[in-house]
Design a protein around this motif. Structure first.
Motif, PDB file in Angstrom:
ATOM      1  N   ARG A  66     -21.383   2.913  -0.289  1.00 29.24           N
ATOM      2  CA  ARG A  66     -20.196   3.779  -0.240  1.00 29.24           C
ATOM      3  C   ARG A  66     -19.563   3.755   1.146  1.00 29.24           C
ATOM      4  O   ARG A  66     -18.343   3.690   1.279  1.00 29.24           O
ATOM      5  N   GLN A  67     -20.421   3.791   2.170  1.00 35.97           N
ATOM      6  CA  GLN A  67     -19.892   3.780   3.528  1.00 35.97           C
ATOM      7  C   GLN A  67     -19.264   2.428   3.869  1.00 35.97           C
ATOM      8  O   GLN A  67     -18.265   2.350   4.578  1.00 35.97           O
ATOM      9  N   SER A  68     -19.845   1.346   3.343  1.00 36.02           N
ATOM     10  CA  SER A  68     -19.337   0.009   3.626  1.00 36.02           C
ATOM     11  C   SER A  68     -18.069  -0.319   2.851  1.00 36.02           C
ATOM     12  O   SER A  68     -17.428  -1.340   3.112  1.00 36.02           O
ATOM     13  N   ALA A  69     -17.700   0.542   1.907  1.00 36.68           N
ATOM     14  CA  ALA A  69     -16.447   0.315   1.172  1.00 36.68           C
ATOM     15  C   ALA A  69     -15.248   0.345   2.103  1.00 36.68           C
ATOM     16  O   ALA A  69     -14.176  -0.175   1.765  1.00 36.68           O
ATOM     17  N   GLN A  70     -15.437   0.948   3.283  1.00 35.05           N
ATOM     18  CA  GLN A  70     -14.347   0.979   4.261  1.00 35.05           C
ATOM     19  C   GLN A  70     -13.985  -0.412   4.766  1.00 35.05           C
ATOM     20  O   GLN A  70     -12.915  -0.616   5.355  1.00 35.05           O
ATOM     21  N   LEU A  71     -14.885  -1.391   4.552  1.00 37.37           N
ATOM     22  CA  LEU A  71     -14.629  -2.761   5.012  1.00 37.37           C
ATOM     23  C   LEU A  71     -13.725  -3.541   4.056  1.00 37.37           C
ATOM     24  O   LEU A  71     -13.241  -4.613   4.417  1.00 37.37           O
ATOM     25  N   ILE A  72     -13.515  -3.019   2.858  1.00 41.90           N
ATOM     26  CA  ILE A  72     -12.771  -3.782   1.845  1.00 41.90           C
ATOM     27  C   ILE A  72     -11.341  -4.109   2.268  1.00 41.90           C
ATOM     28  O   ILE A  72     -10.910  -5.269   2.156  1.00 41.90           O
ATOM     29  N   PRO A  73     -10.553  -3.144   2.784  1.00 37.58           N
ATOM     30  CA  PRO A  73      -9.176  -3.496   3.175  1.00 37.58           C
ATOM     31  C   PRO A  73      -9.115  -4.596   4.223  1.00 37.58           C
ATOM     32  O   PRO A  73      -8.318  -5.532   4.113  1.00 37.58           O
ATOM     33  N   CYS A  74     -10.003  -4.506   5.227  1.00 37.28           N
ATOM     34  CA  CYS A  74     -10.028  -5.530   6.273  1.00 37.28           C
ATOM     35  C   CYS A  74     -10.453  -6.875   5.703  1.00 37.28           C
ATOM     36  O   CYS A  74      -9.892  -7.926   6.055  1.00 37.28           O
ATOM     37  N   GLY A  75     -11.432  -6.855   4.801  1.00 36.75           N
ATOM     38  CA  GLY A  75     -11.898  -8.094   4.188  1.00 36.75           C
ATOM     39  C   GLY A  75     -10.804  -8.779   3.394  1.00 36.75           C
ATOM     40  O   GLY A  75     -10.641 -10.005   3.443  1.00 36.75           O
ATOM     41  N   LEU A  76     -10.021  -7.985   2.672  1.00 40.10           N
ATOM     42  CA  LEU A  76      -8.922  -8.550   1.890  1.00 40.10           C
ATOM     43  C   LEU A  76      -7.863  -9.161   2.809  1.00 40.10           C
ATOM     44  O   LEU A  76      -7.281 -10.211   2.497  1.00 40.10           O
ATOM     45  N   LEU A  77      -7.615  -8.512   3.949  1.00 41.34           N
ATOM     46  CA  LEU A  77      -6.625  -9.037   4.894  1.00 41.34           C
ATOM     47  C   LEU A  77      -7.094 -10.355   5.493  1.00 41.34           C
ATOM     48  O   LEU A  77      -6.310 -11.301   5.652  1.00 41.34           O
ATOM     49  N   ILE A  78      -8.390 -10.442   5.828  1.00 44.34           N
ATOM     50  CA  ILE A  78      -8.940 -11.687   6.373  1.00 44.34           C
ATOM     51  C   ILE A  78      -8.805 -12.813   5.358  1.00 44.34           C
ATOM     52  O   ILE A  78      -8.423 -13.945   5.701  1.00 44.34           O
ATOM     53  N   ILE A  79      -9.123 -12.512   4.096  1.00 43.03           N
ATOM     54  CA  ILE A  79      -9.005 -13.537   3.046  1.00 43.03           C
ATOM     55  C   ILE A  79      -7.553 -13.993   2.908  1.00 43.03           C
ATOM     56  O   ILE A  79      -7.266 -15.184   2.775  1.00 43.03           O
TER      57      ILE A  79
END
Length: 434
Positions: free
Chosen positions: A218-231
Motif C-alpha cells: 500500500r505504501q509503495s503504491a505511491q511509486l506508480i505515478p512516477c513509474g508510469l512517467l518513466i515508462i
C-alpha cells in the motif's frame, strides 16, 4: 608547431576572458572570432551560420522539454512519495534507509535530467527524516551529494543531450548507453553503504518494527505515478516508438498531469517552472552556439588535427590518452560546470578519441561520469553548493563526506574503460539493431 603555439595563445585568451567574468558563450565566440580572422576574411558569415545551426536544430528541441519536465517535477511531492514508497523494502538491508537516498535519486534523476534538482529535491525530504531516526549525518550527506549526480547519468539527461548535439551522435543511443553505467553506480554506492554499515554497527540506529507485506504494498503504491512517467519517457525511446524530442514532449505532458493529480499544479508553479526552464535552456543554447562557432573556427585553422597528431606522437596508446583526459576533465571540473566542460573541449577531444579508436557513444558516457565527479569536486562542485545550502555545513566537510562515494565513481570509470561493450555500447547496439 606554429599551430600548437597559436592554440596555446587562444587558450590563454579564453582563460583571460573567463577570468574577467565575461559570459562563457561570449568568451567562446570571441576566441572563435580571433581564430577565424587569421584564416578567413569574413568571419561574421561563419558566426551567423554557426549560431543558427547550433540553435535551430530539431534534435536540440529535446533539451528545453527535458529541462521543463524537471522544473515541473521539482515543484511536486514526488521526492516525498519516492522516499515513502521505497523505505519499507530496505529495512532489513545493512544501512537501511540510507539506500533510499540512492534509489530515490536514481528514480527522480531518470525523470528530471538534472543533477542539482535531483540532489536538492531528494535531500529536502530525506535529510530531516534520516536525522530524526538517528542515522549517521556524515554518511547521509555524502550519499545524497553523490547520488544526486545520477540526475545526469540515468537517462534522460540534459548533459547527454548537450554532448550528443556537440559530438553529432544519436541522443537515443547515448541515453541507452548510459543506463547500465547508471545502474552500476547505484549498485556500487549501495555496496559501500552495506560495507560501511557492517563495519560500523555502533553508528546504526535501532532496528525499526517490521511491517506487514500488504502494508508495504500500500505504501509503495505511491511509486506508480512516477513509474508510469518513466515508462512513458524512456520506454518509448527504447522501443523506438518516439524520438528523444517526442519522448521529451510526452514527459512534459506526463509531469503536468502528475502535478495536477497531486495538487501541485498551481498557476504560479506553472509560470515558475516555465521561467526556470526558459532561463536554463537559453543559457545552455547560447553556450552551445558560441562553442559551435569556436569549433568551426578551430576546424578551419587545423588546430584539432594538429593537437591530435601531437598526442599520437606522444605514443601514449589508447588507455594512456583516456588516463590523460581523465586528469584533464577532473581538473576542469574544479572550475567549470558540466555543460561548459563538454562544449569547451568537444571540438578538440573528439578527433583524438576517434583517432584512438574509441566509440563516440562510449566516450559520451565516459565524459558524463567525469562530469558526475566534477559535481562533487571543490571549489565549484554544484552538488557541494546544494548540500552546503541544505545543511549549513562547510564545503570541505561535505566534500570529505562524499569522498568514499567519489571513489566509487572513479571505479566506475575504470570498469567502463575495461569493459566498454559489455557495460556501455552493447545494450544500445542490441536494442537499436532490431
Amino acid at each position: 608547431m606554429e599551430l600548437l603555439s597559436f592554440a596555446l595563445l587562444l587558450l590563454v585568451v579564453l582563460c583571460l576572458l573567463l577570468g574577467t567574468g565575461l559570459w562563457i558563450a561570449m568568451s567562446l565566440a570571441a576566441v572563435g572570432w580571433l581564430a577565424m580572422v587569421v584564416v578567413h576574411p569574413s568571419p561574421g558569415l561563419f558566426l551567423a551560420s554557426a549560431f543558427w545551426e547550433a540553435t535551430g536544430s530539431w534534435t536540440l528541441a529535446a533539451l528545453p522539454m527535458f529541462i521543463w519536465m524537471g522544473e515541473i517535477l521539482f515543484r511536486t511531492r514526488l521526492s516525498e512519495e519516492l522516499f515513502n514508497g521505497l523505505a519499507p523494502w530496505v529495512r532489513r538491508i545493512p544501512g537501511r534507509l540510507l539506500h533510499v537516498n540512492i534509489l530515490a535519486c536514481g528514480i527522480f534523476g531518470s525523470v528530471s535530467g538534472s543533477s542539482a534538482a535531483t540532489c536538492a529535491t531528494v535531500s529536502k525530504i530525506a535529510l530531516p527524516e534520516l536525522r530524526r531516526r538517528g542515522y549517521d549525518e556524515r554518511t547521509a550527506i555524502g550519499s545524497l551529494a553523490t547520488a544526486g549526480t545520477l540526475g545526469i547519468m540515468i537517462p534522460p539527461s540534459i548533459i547527454m543531450v548537450v554532448y550528443a548535439v556537440a559530438a553529432e551522435v544519436s541522443i537515443v543511443r547515448v541515453f541507452i548507453a548510459g543506463l547500465i553505467p547508471g545502474l552500476l553506480v547505484m549498485a556500487l554506492f549501495s555496496l559501500y553503504i552495506i560495507t560501511w554499515a557492517l563495519l560500523r554497527p555502533s553508528k546504526q540506529p535501532p532496528v525499526e518494527p517490521g511491517m506487514p507485506f500488504a502494508a508495504k504494498l500500500r505504501q509503495s503504491a505511491q511509486l506508480i505515478p512516477c513509474g508510469l512517467l518513466i515508462i512513458a519517457v524512456i520506454g518509448t525511446m527504447f522501443a523506438g516508438w518516439a524520438t528523444a524530442t517526442e519522448a521529451a514532449a510526452f514527459g512534459v505532458l506526463g509531469s503536468l498531469i502528475l502535478a495536477a493529480v497531486t495538487g501541485a499544479l498551481t498557476w504560479q508553479n506553472f509560470l515558475d517552472s516555465l521561467k526556470g526552464a526558459t532561463r536554463l535552456s537559453c543559457m545552455i543554447m547560447f553556450i552551445l552556439a558560441g562553442a559551435a562557432f569556436l569549433s568551426k573556427a578551430m576546424a578551419l585553422t587545423g588546430i584539432p588535427a594538429a593537437l591530435a597528431a601531437a598526442v599520437v606522437a606522444l605514443d601514449l596508446g589508447p588507455f594512456g590518452i583516456i588516463a590523460m583526459l581523465t586528469v584533464v576533465y577532473i581538473v576542469l571540473g574544479t572550475a567549470l560546470d558540466g555543460v561548459s566542460m563538454i562544449v569547451l573541449t568537444t571540438s578538440i577531444v573528439v578527433p583524438m578519441v576517434q583517432h584512438a579508436g574509441f566509440d563516440l557513444v562510449w566516450f559520451g558516457v565516459f565524459i558524463v561520469l567525469l562530469v558526475e565527479i566534477a559535481e562533487i569536486t571543490p571549489p565549484l562542485g554544484f552538488n557541494l553548493f546544494v548540500m552546503q545550502t541544505m545543511t549549513g555545513k562547510e564545503q570541505g566537510e561535505i566534500a570529505m563526506a562524499s569522498l568514499p562515494f567519489f571513489l566509487m565513481l572513479v571505479l566506475t570509470v575504470v570498469l567502463i574503460t575495461l569493459f566498454p561493450v559489455t557495460l556501455v555500447t552493447g545494450l544500445a547496439d542490441l536494442l537499436l539493431s532490431r
